[in-house]
Each structure stands twice: as structure tokens, then as C-alpha cells.
Design an enzyme around this catalytic site. Structure first.
Site, PDB file in Angstrom:
ATOM      1  N   THR A  78       0.793  -1.228   0.000  1.00  0.00           N
ATOM      2  CA  THR A  78       0.000   0.000   0.000  1.00  0.00           C
ATOM      3  C   THR A  78       0.829   1.284   0.000  1.00  0.00           C
ATOM      4  OG1 THR A  78      -1.816  -1.123   1.078  1.00  0.00           O
ATOM      5  CG2 THR A  78      -1.740   1.281   1.299  1.00  0.00           C
TER       6      THR A  78
HETATM    7 ZN    ZN Z   1      -3.219  -1.213  -0.367  1.00  0.00          ZN
END
Ligand code: ZN
Length: 423
Positions: A78
Site C-alpha cells: 500500500t
Molecule cells: Zn493497499
């Protein structure tokens, strides 16, 4: 002299020096700049659109531009990929090489360490587009995005708040619209971040009904956003770019590689666990045998010295990457028995972070607005291209990056594609 005037004078000076460049500069100055709204739906796997649960997203694609999938950068995690999207640099060159990492001068970085995530020095190996936009005199508003809690190169967005995952998707839209409604100049660049799909994917797996519920929730918030912009007369004056950072793979229960079954963990120093486990030398300990065991064959895991990683991963030169990396096969995760015993939650049923070319890691790209073509589907492209696209939309010069605007120019409306910057 304000920034816009300065740029026009600078462009005119360039024209006088090099007459050949005049047409380009005049064209750039003449085109209006539209607001750019970058939306991330964390872990929205490209083929989730086929479930038919996201009609508002489908409407944006129908009225705009999309691609079958966008390739994340390695590692498909992320923070690294969110920073790639706004810097155009792969994680190895943007400095956010992992969600959990160490730096000799700065110590330890992890997503739960607010002192680290809000420390601009961790982010300073690159410059995110909101900082460049601010330096150009544009206003920015970030309703969450990794990096927005830090002053990077001394600059923060005009509007930002500390991350709070208890805010619903609709509440996040409301907050952004409040900022847009403030008197004075409107933000030229906004971000919006949804994590409901990522949470459900990790906890229950990508094929779970909980992911379907999260897809409906986030799509509802997208519809609410579009309606909010339409009510304000801003919809057709805003370039909306919806992306995800990576996809999500199913991890059946029990698909765990225990690193302590594969090597001697007393002789090396684990830095991070998960799909990608990383190890550093342990000071004062001869770890040669433990490293040799790790580099040998394993079931469902492959380990590398960082300087021998496959070149296509474009990873391992940053000093923040530990010496040894182990990458799990898709559908597996790496931990130690002690780490598993200390967990309060069971292992995730969905994971990402795998090889970025794995189809399960494919990401989303949908864009709609005055600068985008309507109803076009362009060939898949890597997510480093989003940054030069955003810079083009904002009419600011991109900093050196790994992307290529030409790969995504087919998404643009003819007038936007024709202006400046394309060779
Ligand atoms: Zn992510």
C-alpha cells in the site's frame, strides 16, 4: 510577481530565445486548468469491476477512459504504491520501499508508527505532486493519502487530517466537499482514499461476500461524490482519476511458510514479515550459514540477496531495502512461529505484496472529466505513468520520474492530448 504571471513571462522569454517553442507555450497557457481529483480504492483488484456491483464506477468508465488493468510496482504494497502513484517513481526510487522498513539515520518505519509516517524525512527521497503543486501556487486538499500527514520538503497540503479509519466512505466524501465549499480559491488538486475493500479482502479473502459488501459501500460513496460535484456545478469541470494501489490474492487457511523451520532465526535479524519477509545481518553474529539456508530452495517461498533480484522487479538498490528478501508464492505468507503466536488476529485470508506481474495484483484505473476522452479503453500500463498524467492535467512540469505520458495519452481528450509536453 505571482506564480502564474512568472510562468507566462518565463514562457515568453523562452519564446524569444527559441522561436520554435512559442506555439507550444502559447497553447499550454491558453488551455484552462481543471481541478484534478485523485481517488484511491485500496486493493480494488482490476477484475472486481466484472462483479457488476459498482455501477457508479462503471458509469465513470463509460463517460471517460479506462484500461483492462494497471500494473502496480514492486512490492505490491500500500504505502510504496501510493507513493509511486503521486511521484512517478518505483518504490526503490521513491524511498517508501516497504510498509515496514528501517533507515540507519531514522530508525524504524511502520504503518502504526505515527511519529514515523508523519516525519517528512522518510518521504524526502521523492516529491509528491501535491508538494510540487503547492510550490506552483496551487491549492491542494488531501482527504487521506500516505504521506499527507508529513511536511515533505517542508510543505504540507492546504487541507489534510490525520488518518482515522473509523470514518465511513461517505464521511470522507463529506469532509472533502466541505473543503471544496470553503470560500476563496478552490483546490486544484484533491485526493480521496477508501480502505473498506482492502480491509474486507484481508480479513475474509477476495472472493468473500464481505468484499462484495465493501465494493457496494465504496461505489455508493463514489456516486455520492459525483452527485455532490454535480450539485455544485463542478462535475464537468473536474478531472476525476480513480485508481487502486494493487489487487488481492486468496490465501487459504494454513498457507504459511514458517521462516524458523527454514533457517536459524537467532543468527539473522527479521525486519518485516508477510508476503515479502526481509532480513538484515545481526550485529556481532556470524549469519553466513543462516543466510545460505535461506538462499537455498524452499516450498512456497524464494529468497534473494537484494542485488540478485530479477531485474524486472526494479528493486533492491535503495539502502532501506534489507540484504535478504524472501518472496512468498501467490496464496502464501511468511512468518515465524513466535510472531504467529503473538498475533491477536488470525492470519489474513487475502494478501498482496506478491510479484507485481501476478494477475491477482492488477490494479484499477478509471478517469473521467473535461480532459479525458469519453468511452475509451487504453492498453494496460504501469502505475508510474499516473504521475506524469496528473502533472499534465495540472499543467505543471513533472519532476524526473519513471513514467511515460505517451503510454496513457490515449486516455486524454484530443485538445488535452495535443497541448505541450508530448514529444
Ligand atoms: Zn493497499
Amino acid at each position: 510577481m505571482n506564480a502564474t504571471l512568472f510562468r507566462r513571462v518565463a514562457a515568453l522569454t523562452l519564446c524569444l530565445v527559441a522561436l520554435a517553442g512559442c506555439a507550444t507555450h502559447r497553447a499550454t497557457a491558453a488551455l484552462p486548468r481543471h481541478a484534478v481529483l485523485l481517488v484511491s480504492i485500496d486493493a480494488f483488484r482490476a477484475n472486481y469491476v466484472e462483479r457488476g456491483l459498482t455501477p457508479n464506477l462503471a458509469a465513470l468508465a463509460r463517460d471517460g477512459a479506462t484500461t483492462p488493468y494497471m500494473l502496480p510496482s514492486f512490492p505490491s504494497l500500500t504505502f510504496p504504491n501510493h507513493y509511486t502513484l503521486v511521484t512517478g517513481r518505483v518504490p526503490d526510487r521513491n524511498g517508501i520501499v516497504n510498509n515496514t522498513m528501517r533507515d540507519p539515520a531514522l530508525g524504524r518505519f511502520s504503518l502504526s508508527n505515527h511519529a514515523a509516517t508523519s516525519d517528512g524525512r522518510w518521504w524526502a527521497q521523492a516529491e509528491p505532486i501535491w508538494v510540487t503543486a503547492q510550490k506552483h501556487g496551487l491549492r491542494t486538499a488531501t482527504m487521506y493519502w500516505p504521506g499527507t500527514e508529513a511536511a515533505i520538503h517542508g510543505v504540507r497540503p492546504d487541507h489534510w487530517i490525520p488518518f482515522d479509519d473509523t470514518l465511513t466512505s461517505r464521511q470522507r466524501v463529506d469532509k472533502l466537499l466541505l473543503w471544496i465549499d470553503e470560500p476563496g480559491a478552490k483546490p486544484a488538486f484533491d485526493t480521496l482514499y477508501f480502505d473498506a475493500v482492502d480491509h474486507a479482502g484481508h480479513e475474509f479473502g477476495p472472493d468473500s461476500p464481505q468484499v462484495d459488501t465493501a465494493l457496494r459501500e465504496v461505489d455508493d460513496a463514489l456516486g455520492y461524490l459525483v452527485a455532490g460535484l454535480r450539485d455544485r456545478g463542478l462535475l464537468d469541470a473536474t478531472d476525476i482519476v480513480v485508481v487502486s494501489d494493487h489487487g488481492m490474492a486468496d490465501v487459504p487457511r494454513g498457507n504459511i511458510v514458517f521462516a524458523d523451520d527454514e533457517t536459524d532465526l537467532d543468527a539473522i535479524d527479521p525486519v518485516s514479515w508477510g508476503v515479502m519477509a526481509t532480513f538484515a545481518p545481526k550485529p556481532g553474529v556470524d549469519g553466513a550459514k543462516a543466510v545460505a539456508r535461506l538462499l537455498g530452495p524452499h516450498e512456497h517461498m524464494r529468497c534473494y540477496r537484494k542485488d540478485t533480484l530479477p531485474a524486472r522487479l526494479d528493486y533492491g538498490r535503495n539502502p532501506r531495502v534489507p540484504d535478504i528478501l524472501c518472496l512468498a508464492d501467490t496464496g502464501w505468507a511468511i512468518t515465524s512461529r513466535a510472531t504467529l503466536a503473538a498475533r491477536t488476529a488470525p492470519m489474513s485470508r487475502g494478501e498482496h505484496g506478491y510479484d507485481n506481474l501476478d494477475p491477482a495484483m492488477r490494479a484499477l484505473f478509471v478517469a473521467r472529466g473535461p480532459d479525458f476522452a469519453r468511452g475509451v479503453t487504453i492498453a494496460p500500463f504501469p502505475n508510474v505513468d499516473v504521475y506524469p498524467l496528473l502533472a499534465h492535467l495540472l499543467r505543471i512540469a513533472p519532476l524526473p520520474n519513471d513514467g511515460d505520458l505517451n503510454r496513457v495519452k490515449g486516455a486524454l481528450a484530443p485538445a488535452a492530448a495535443a497541448q505541450g509536453q508530448f514529444p
